[in-house]
Design an enzyme around this catalytic site. Structure first.
Site, mmCIF file in Angstrom:
data_model
loop_
_atom_site.group_PDB
_atom_site.id
_atom_site.type_symbol
_atom_site.label_atom_id
_atom_site.label_comp_id
_atom_site.label_asym_id
_atom_site.label_seq_id
_atom_site.Cartn_x
_atom_site.Cartn_y
_atom_site.Cartn_z
ATOM 1 N N HIS A 1 24.420 17.188 1.493
ATOM 2 C CA HIS A 1 23.782 18.428 1.902
ATOM 3 C C HIS A 1 23.846 18.408 3.459
ATOM 4 C CE1 HIS A 1 19.567 16.552 2.846
ATOM 5 N NE2 HIS A 1 20.541 15.322 2.241
ATOM 6 N N CYS B 1 23.250 24.761 4.432
ATOM 7 C CA CYS B 1 23.383 23.940 3.432
ATOM 8 C C CYS B 1 24.327 24.795 2.536
ATOM 9 C CB CYS B 1 22.022 23.828 2.644
ATOM 10 S SG CYS B 1 20.940 25.434 2.188
ATOM 11 N N HIS C 1 17.006 25.560 0.315
ATOM 12 C CA HIS C 1 17.882 24.240 0.516
ATOM 13 C C HIS C 1 18.561 24.088 -0.541
ATOM 14 C CE1 HIS C 1 19.553 21.248 2.956
ATOM 15 N NE2 HIS C 1 19.216 20.264 2.165
#
Length: 155
Positions: free
Chosen positions: A117, A53, A105
């Site tokens: 993402h 990410c 994340h």
């Protein structure tokens, strides 16, 4: 017959001159994201071969001359200016707690409740902040792009 040919030529000139301006304006955030949609997740990845990410964020924002971000999502969540969820704009970074132990994340907000993402299950994809999974795990957002970079993302 001459009128038909002239009309066709006129239409051809109009449509072919409109195309370059359309393509020139497509150097936008969404266009950069679309070029890597579907790229597989790769822990530690920062290239088109695979992204995690934060590596995905580094790759995309570098296209807009943002190249001074830290490597990890935990570190990225500490830079820039905090942004309230209701004030998000394209290019802002959004952060989530997916493991129950702080920031784990991150993604890039695209506008209209959507963010891009690299997820471990789908690779580079676009999701909604309002989806139950992300809504429940949302932590914060940061604005890390300057005005010039922002304008190049959206114009």
């Amino acid at each position: 017959m001459k009128k038909v040919i002239l009309s066709l030529l006129g239409a051809a000139v109009i449509f072919t001159t409109a195309v370059p301006s359309t393509f020139a304006s497509e150097v936008k955030l969404e266009s950069e994201v679309n070029q890597v949609l579907g790229t597989p997740y790769l822990w530690g990845g920062t290239t088109k071969a695979g992204f995690d990410c934060s590596g995905f964020i580094l790759y995309v924002l570098k296209k807009f001359n943002v190249d001074d971000l830290p490597r990890t999502s935990q570190s990225q969540a500490k830079v820039g200016t905090p942004v309230a969820k209701e004030n998000l704009r394209s290019g802002d970074l959004v952060f989530f707690n997916t493991f129950g132990k702080g920031i784990s994340h991150a993604g890039i907000y695209l506008g209209d409740d959507q963010f891009a993402h690299s997820s471990s299950s789908k690779g580079v994809s676009i999701s909604k902040l309002s989806e139950g999974y992300y809504k429940d795990r949302y932590v914060t957002a940061r604005r890390v792009v300057d005005k010039e970079s922002y304008l190049s993302m959206v114009n």
